[in-house]
Design an enzyme around this catalytic site. Structure first.
Site, PDB file in Angstrom:
ATOM      1  N   CYS A 186       0.826  -1.207   0.000  1.00 38.69           N
ATOM      2  CA  CYS A 186       0.000   0.000   0.000  1.00 38.69           C
ATOM      3  C   CYS A 186       0.867   1.268   0.000  1.00 38.69           C
ATOM      4  O   CYS A 186       1.509   1.576  -0.985  1.00 38.69           O
ATOM      5  CB  CYS A 186      -0.974  -0.037   1.168  1.00 38.69           C
ATOM      6  SG  CYS A 186      -2.349   1.115   0.998  1.00 38.69           S
TER       7      CYS A 186
ATOM      8  N   HIS B 288      -3.625  -5.242  -0.334  1.00 34.26           N
ATOM      9  CA  HIS B 288      -3.258  -5.802   0.969  1.00 34.26           C
ATOM     10  C   HIS B 288      -3.278  -7.323   0.947  1.00 34.26           C
ATOM     11  O   HIS B 288      -4.340  -7.929   1.161  1.00 34.26           O
ATOM     12  CB  HIS B 288      -4.219  -5.293   2.049  1.00 34.26           C
ATOM     13  CG  HIS B 288      -4.006  -3.863   2.424  1.00 34.26           C
ATOM     14  ND1 HIS B 288      -3.216  -3.477   3.487  1.00 34.26           N
ATOM     15  CD2 HIS B 288      -4.450  -2.719   1.854  1.00 34.26           C
ATOM     16  CE1 HIS B 288      -3.206  -2.158   3.571  1.00 34.26           C
ATOM     17  NE2 HIS B 288      -3.950  -1.673   2.589  1.00 34.26           N
TER      18      HIS B 288
ATOM     19  N   GLU C 180      -2.278  -9.235   3.202  1.00 33.06           N
ATOM     20  CA  GLU C 180      -2.580  -9.713   4.563  1.00 33.06           C
ATOM     21  C   GLU C 180      -4.079  -9.667   4.857  1.00 33.06           C
ATOM     22  O   GLU C 180      -4.533 -10.159   5.897  1.00 33.06           O
ATOM     23  CB  GLU C 180      -1.814  -8.895   5.599  1.00 33.06           C
ATOM     24  CG  GLU C 180      -2.441  -7.580   6.015  1.00 33.06           C
ATOM     25  CD  GLU C 180      -2.299  -6.460   4.986  1.00 33.06           C
ATOM     26  OE1 GLU C 180      -2.820  -5.353   5.233  1.00 33.06           O
ATOM     27  OE2 GLU C 180      -1.682  -6.688   3.935  1.00 33.06           O
TER      28      GLU C 180
END
Length: 368
Positions: free
Chosen positions: A262, A346, A348
């Site tokens: 990001c 993202h 994650e």
């Protein structure tokens, strides 16, 4: 019990206190935007007026606890486009930082009664505990269409005498106070540059056999022993992270592996000599389609950003690795011959799909 009797699972259903209490006292309120447009709504009576922030929208259908605690939303008023928010309460174990990060919340329907076995309180109770304002009964469809047309802008929840046009978006740095070293899981040492890192980034990295050290965004780690650098997400204009960019330039000169997520994607680009720009209304949600430019494989990704990389400004030796299929903006870059890469989305998740979680393993393969 008769063997023909169905097995009934009792749901954990909770009310949000008595609806006759002061907690439920309401008042008419509004969101006022810097272009003069107003959107009517309802607010709790205990709530203060005049809270300002950049008004942005998120298209996710779930994961409001994770989104509200995402440091990338610092100083922003978050509009949820999904029409009903709060129906499963708040499970604080799913928080992505230690507190709610947004300046304010705007929803269409706020669900006062909630049901979930892991949750401990309602969304409204949680917001009140942390003094975060909310505006509900808002036509969020009309508001989102307005922001898509006019672009994100400063807004105020409730009455305010502030001249919103005079307020300029400023980066609020969200980072840890001092370096934190996690228990060693392997010989390779990785520096996690915390520009506002979601907790699941560190959790994902700690699954790898490495030694992880998390440092503030402006911390100079370049004179220490390390094998690779991982740069997190975070709020604001990437150009404001002067120290982080300067340190990344040194790491690039060392030819040590770098990976960014990001904001980390934008910081790596700036350190390489490229430029960034602000998107009209950003990408915020869990359903952003991205394509790998090499194998043309598509992924559904979780995103939260308002800036992007200008692909025409990438210096020689760098390439675009992922693009957004909605607007063709840059979603990932890499150096063609050196171990530098990053993505705008993202991997994650939290919230959102984990389709790209493999990128953590790919990062480890570069440094092991």
């Amino acid at each position: 019990m008769n063997k023909n009797t169905p097995n009934i699972v009792k749901q954990n259903v909770h009310g949000n206190r008595s609806e006759r209490s002061d907690f439920f006292s309401k008042k008419e309120s509004q969101l006022r935007l810097s272009d003069g447009t107003e959107f009517k709504g309802t607010a709790p009576k205990w709530q203060n007026d005049g809270i300002t922030g950049e008004v942005v929208f998120n298209t996710g259908m779930t994961g409001y606890t994770e989104s509200l605690t995402d440091p990338s939303y610092a100083e922003q008023i978050l509009v949820f486009t999904y029409p009903m928010i709060g129906n499963y309460g708040v499970d604080e174990s799913t928080m992505e930082s230690s507190k709610i990060q947004v300046s304010g919340v705007i929803v269409s329907t706020l669900e006062h009664n909630w049901a979930h076995t892991k949750s401990s309180q309602s969304l409204l109770e949680w917001l009140k505990q942390q003094s975060v304002p909310i505006l509900f009964d808002v036509d969020t469809r009309a508001l989102t269409k307005h922001l898509r047309t006019k672009g994100t802008m400063i807004g105020s929840i409730g009455k305010s005498s502030t001249n919103l046009k005079s307020i300029k978006s400023a980066t609020s740095f969200v980072t840890i106070d001092a370096p934190t070293k996690y228990p060693s899981m392997g010989p390779k040492k990785v520096i996690l540059v915390d520009c506002g890192a979601k907790d699941n980034i560190a959790r994902s990295l700690r699954k790898l056999p490495i030694t992880l050290k998390q440092v503030p965004h402006d911390y100079d780690y370049t004179n220490e022993a390390f094998d690779a650098v991982f740069v997190s997400n975070g709020p604001g204009n990437p150009e404001d992270y002067v120290d982080a960019i300067a340190h990344l330039k040194k790491v690039i000169a060392m030819d040590k592996p770098i990976f960014g997520i990001c904001l980390g994607n934008q910081l790596l680009a700036l350190a390489a000599g490229a430029k960034t720009y602000k998107l009209k209304f950003g990408h915020r949600g869990h359903n952003q389609p991205c394509i790998n430019t090499k194998n043309e494989r598509c992924y559904i990704t979780s995103q939260n950003h308002g800036y992007a990389i200008d692909d025409k400004s990438l210096p020689k030796g760098w390439e675009v690795t992922y693009r957004n299929l909605n607007d063709n903006s840059v979603e990932g870059i890499a150096h063609r011959s050196k171990p530098f890469s990053s993505v705008q989305f993202h991997p994650e998740a939290c919230p959102g799909p984990t389709d790209t979680a493999f990128l953590f393993q790919e990062f480890y393969e570069v440094i092991k």
